[in-house]
Design a protein around this motif. Sequence first.
Motif, PDB file in Angstrom:
ATOM      1  N   PHE A   4       0.806  -1.217   0.000  1.00  0.00           N
ATOM      2  CA  PHE A   4       0.000   0.000   0.000  1.00  0.00           C
ATOM      3  C   PHE A   4       0.844   1.275   0.000  1.00  0.00           C
ATOM      4  N   ARG A   5       2.095   1.196   0.474  1.00  0.00           N
ATOM      5  CA  ARG A   5       2.953   2.382   0.491  1.00  0.00           C
ATOM      6  C   ARG A   5       3.323   2.837  -0.913  1.00  0.00           C
ATOM      7  N   HIS A  27      -5.968  11.301 -12.625  1.00  0.00           N
ATOM      8  CA  HIS A  27      -5.125  10.774 -11.551  1.00  0.00           C
ATOM      9  C   HIS A  27      -5.998  10.368 -10.363  1.00  0.00           C
ATOM     10  N   SER A  28      -6.998  11.160 -10.068  1.00  0.00           N
ATOM     11  CA  SER A  28      -7.916  10.847  -8.961  1.00  0.00           C
ATOM     12  C   SER A  28      -8.639   9.527  -9.195  1.00  0.00           C
ATOM     13  N   GLU A  29      -9.061   9.289 -10.423  1.00  0.00           N
ATOM     14  CA  GLU A  29      -9.760   8.031 -10.718  1.00  0.00           C
ATOM     15  C   GLU A  29      -8.843   6.820 -10.531  1.00  0.00           C
ATOM     16  N   THR A  30      -7.595   6.953 -10.954  1.00  0.00           N
ATOM     17  CA  THR A  30      -6.683   5.823 -10.770  1.00  0.00           C
ATOM     18  C   THR A  30      -6.337   5.631  -9.296  1.00  0.00           C
ATOM     19  N   LEU A  31      -6.266   6.714  -8.523  1.00  0.00           N
ATOM     20  CA  LEU A  31      -6.052   6.574  -7.082  1.00  0.00           C
ATOM     21  C   LEU A  31      -7.207   5.812  -6.435  1.00  0.00           C
ATOM     22  N   GLU A  32      -8.404   6.085  -6.853  1.00  0.00           N
ATOM     23  CA  GLU A  32      -9.576   5.385  -6.311  1.00  0.00           C
ATOM     24  C   GLU A  32      -9.529   3.897  -6.677  1.00  0.00           C
ATOM     25  N   VAL A  34      -6.838   2.063  -7.274  1.00  0.00           N
ATOM     26  CA  VAL A  34      -5.784   1.432  -6.471  1.00  0.00           C
ATOM     27  C   VAL A  34      -6.260   1.245  -5.029  1.00  0.00           C
ATOM     28  N   ALA A  35      -6.942   2.216  -4.488  1.00  0.00           N
ATOM     29  CA  ALA A  35      -7.460   2.087  -3.118  1.00  0.00           C
ATOM     30  C   ALA A  35      -8.378   0.873  -3.013  1.00  0.00           C
ATOM     31  N   ARG A  36      -9.246   0.697  -3.994  1.00  0.00           N
ATOM     32  CA  ARG A  36     -10.159  -0.460  -3.985  1.00  0.00           C
ATOM     33  C   ARG A  36      -9.384  -1.772  -4.113  1.00  0.00           C
ATOM     34  N   GLN A  37      -8.286  -1.762  -4.869  1.00  0.00           N
ATOM     35  CA  GLN A  37      -7.477  -2.969  -4.995  1.00  0.00           C
ATOM     36  C   GLN A  37      -6.881  -3.387  -3.649  1.00  0.00           C
ATOM     37  N   PHE A  38      -6.621  -2.438  -2.798  1.00  0.00           N
ATOM     38  CA  PHE A  38      -6.100  -2.737  -1.459  1.00  0.00           C
ATOM     39  C   PHE A  38      -7.220  -2.953  -0.437  1.00  0.00           C
ATOM     40  N   GLY A  39      -8.472  -2.941  -0.894  1.00  0.00           N
ATOM     41  CA  GLY A  39      -9.590  -3.240  -0.012  1.00  0.00           C
ATOM     42  C   GLY A  39     -10.170  -2.050   0.725  1.00  0.00           C
ATOM     43  N   PHE A  40      -9.861  -0.842   0.288  1.00  0.00           N
ATOM     44  CA  PHE A  40     -10.396   0.363   0.914  1.00  0.00           C
ATOM     45  C   PHE A  40     -11.530   0.920   0.057  1.00  0.00           C
TER      46      PHE A  40
END
Length: 178
Positions: A4-5, A27-32, A34-40
């Motif tokens: 996640f880091r 960039h915001s959409e890709t951040l979202e 990635v967050a979902r990929q880590f379970g957030f």
Amino acid sequence: MRDFRDAKLMAKALRQALAARDIDFTHSETLEIVARQFGFDQWNILSAKLERQEAATPAIAIQPPIPIFRIFDVAKAKEFYCGFLGFALDWEHRFGDDFPLYCQVSRSGMILHLSEHSGDASPGARAFVPVTGVRALQSELAAKQYRYMKPGLQEAPWGLEMEVIDPFNNRLTFCERM
């Protein structure tokens, strides 16, 4: 392996990969994503976790060293480290065609650098490697019937050891401490 880091770098790489296929994401959409990929549920939650992690990280953090062993023959080095010892070849580097090899091999968290460059290391180096399961490792290696090395086990005051010597006289002493 990323965790996640590395979320911001992962989002940037994702955006670039999608852009190469003419798919536009902010960039915001890709951040979202990635967050979902880590379970957030959303980036803000992952971002808060990143901030807590950064606050808890000490300013100075010393990591385990990576031994550099001098090699003289790439094929023999790969046969020994990858074939016999079961290391994975992580990467190779040469400054150009017909230049010396510098590479990384690893197994179970242990990392070694192997170098054909004369100034990087001297042949005959030694690394002491704490392990769990040295008997199982010795059995695994014995079963491979490697013609140049038949390592045994030896009791030492500090633990049970198995030493292997590569084709270039570098030694690895695997030790299960008592």
